[in-house]
Design an enzyme around this catalytic site. Structure first.
Site, PDB file in Angstrom:
ATOM      1  N   CYS A 247       0.866  -1.176   0.000  1.00  0.00           N
ATOM      2  CA  CYS A 247       0.000   0.000   0.000  1.00  0.00           C
ATOM      3  C   CYS A 247       0.901   1.223   0.000  1.00  0.00           C
ATOM      4  CB  CYS A 247      -0.979  -0.022   1.173  1.00  0.00           C
ATOM      5  SG  CYS A 247      -0.199  -0.142   2.790  1.00  0.00           S
TER       6      CYS A 247
ATOM      7  N   ARG B  66      -2.189  -0.897   5.564  1.00  0.00           N
ATOM      8  CA  ARG B  66      -3.391  -1.344   4.867  1.00  0.00           C
ATOM      9  C   ARG B  66      -3.139  -2.693   4.192  1.00  0.00           C
ATOM     10  NH1 ARG B  66      -4.823   3.832   1.277  1.00  0.00           N
ATOM     11  NH2 ARG B  66      -2.603   4.220   1.559  1.00  0.00           N
TER      12      ARG B  66
END
Lengths: 104, 279
Positions: free
Chosen positions: B233, B238
């Site tokens: 990410c 994430r």
């Protein structure tokens, strides 16, 4: 000025966005979550794009305030809280501050 | 491994707040949320100040991790239940990080802090005192962690999943929509990466989607679930969420998290970059 590239992605603490807020040339969507006309603290506020896809989420302040950095387009701001949910639409174009209120 | 082995519900958590051998840990980048109120008996870990090396861009080393967990009062045979804000991003990152250093009994609280709050469950400010332990970590399990050269080599060879938002993937934004956009690196994505935003794996309340839904999402996005996969990410939290979905929930064998992620890749001289939406 640039942000540190190794700083995290967490949503920063939310606060009021004054009318003379410096958007630094960005589209800023800011507002307040309310319930019964009063600010609702600490709701989870989600920004959804024109396709309804998730774009970002912050937790509103004690005074219900939130702020997103977006782009030109049609957006939905959706608030989740133990007391209920609500949403509001906002359309953005040129970089500036756009206000939206969400009632739960 | 089944879903129940790695994911616990808020109801299960509430019933087990006092169970000996279970330690709840709240993990966040900004720990002020913990200070204002947290799940009873939960200890806090500061993602930035406790899990990152203060000077180099890397994790704390094995000895540093041992010291941290010993001071937190976490023992090798404790079951650690992780949760946090931001839809469990940093908790998922910590889960992956604990796994790297070989902690065995690990669970993630499904929905994290958000679901707990939306259900109106109790938060307290009292900080638990846990006696110090003598935690012993293993060497990092690098089968879970991808580095930059490996990502370049994986172009057109392995699955590369970019879990940022479509606008970050396309190169229109350099950071999520809740952050200012100034940044040093070039926008775009790793060539041949498919864009499956992390949020696709989560329901609105922060819980993970069912295994059937997850399988459908990744398959429809063009991932060959039999091939090795690298997820990335912007800074690797994430993508820890997606790593959890692919490796822990769907049970795929070879899934690595590239924690250098876009802030590293987008700053490298000479590597290939693509812009534009998912093809």
């Amino acid at each position: 000025m640039s942000v540190q590239v190794d700083s995290g992605c967490a949503a920063p603490a939310q606060e009021a966005t004054p009318d003379d807020f410096d958007t630094r040339g960005q589209v800023v969507i800011a507002g307040t979550v309310t319930a019964g006309g009063q600010p609702l603290p600490n709701a989870y506020v989600r920004l959804l794009n024109a396709d309804g896809e998730f774009a970002g989420e912050v937790q509103a302040s004690e005074q219900g305030e939130f702020r997103f950095y977006a782009a030109a387009g049609k957006w939905t701001v959706r608030a989740l809280h133990a007391e209920g949910t609500g949403e509001a639409a906002v359309e953005t174009d040129a970089p500036k501050l756009y206000r939206v209120s969400v009632s739960v | 491994m089944s879903r129940e082995d790695v994911l616990v519900s808020t109801a299960w958590a509430e019933e087990n707040l006092d169970t000996p051998g279970i330690v709840f840990v709240e993990v966040d980048e900004d720990t002020s949320a913990y200070d204002k109120g947290h799940i009873r008996n939960a200890v806090k870990i500061d993602w930035k100040n406790e899990l990152q090396d203060p000077v180099r861009r890397d994790f704390v080393d094995k000895a540093g991790f041992e010291k941290l967990l010993s001071e937190k009062g976490i023992a090798n045979d404790d079951t650690v239940v992780l949760y946090g804000g931001n839809n469990n991003w940093f908790a998922a990152y910590a889960y992956w990080y604990f796994k790297l250093y070989g902690h065995e009994k690990l669970k993630l609280l499904d929905g994290g802090r958000k679901k707990w709050e939306l259900e109106g469950r109790e938060l307290v400010t009292e900080v638990p005192q846990r006696p110090q332990t003598s935690y012993v970590a293993k060497e990092q399990d690098l089968s879970l962690r991808a580095f930059r050269d490996e990502v370049v080599e994986a172009i057109n060879q392995k699955n590369i999943v970019d879990v940022r938002s479509p606008d970050e993937f396309a190169g229109k934004l350099l950071a999520p929509a809740h952050l200012p956009q100034e940044s040093a690196q070039r926008p775009g994505h790793v060539p041949s990466a498919v864009n499956v935003p992390w949020a696709k794996a989560a329901n609105e309340d922060g819980t993970f989607k069912s295994n059937e839904e997850l399988k459908q999402i990744y398959t429809e996005a063009g991932l060959d679930l039999n091939k090795p996969t690298i997820a990335y990410c912007r800074i690797g939290e994430r993508s820890s969420h997606t790593w959890f979905a692919l490796h822990e929930l769907l049970g795929l064998q070879d899934v690595k998290n590239y924690d250098g992620s876009w802030t590293e890749y987008g700053s490298l001289v000479g590597v290939p970059i693509e812009t534009g939406a998912n093809s």
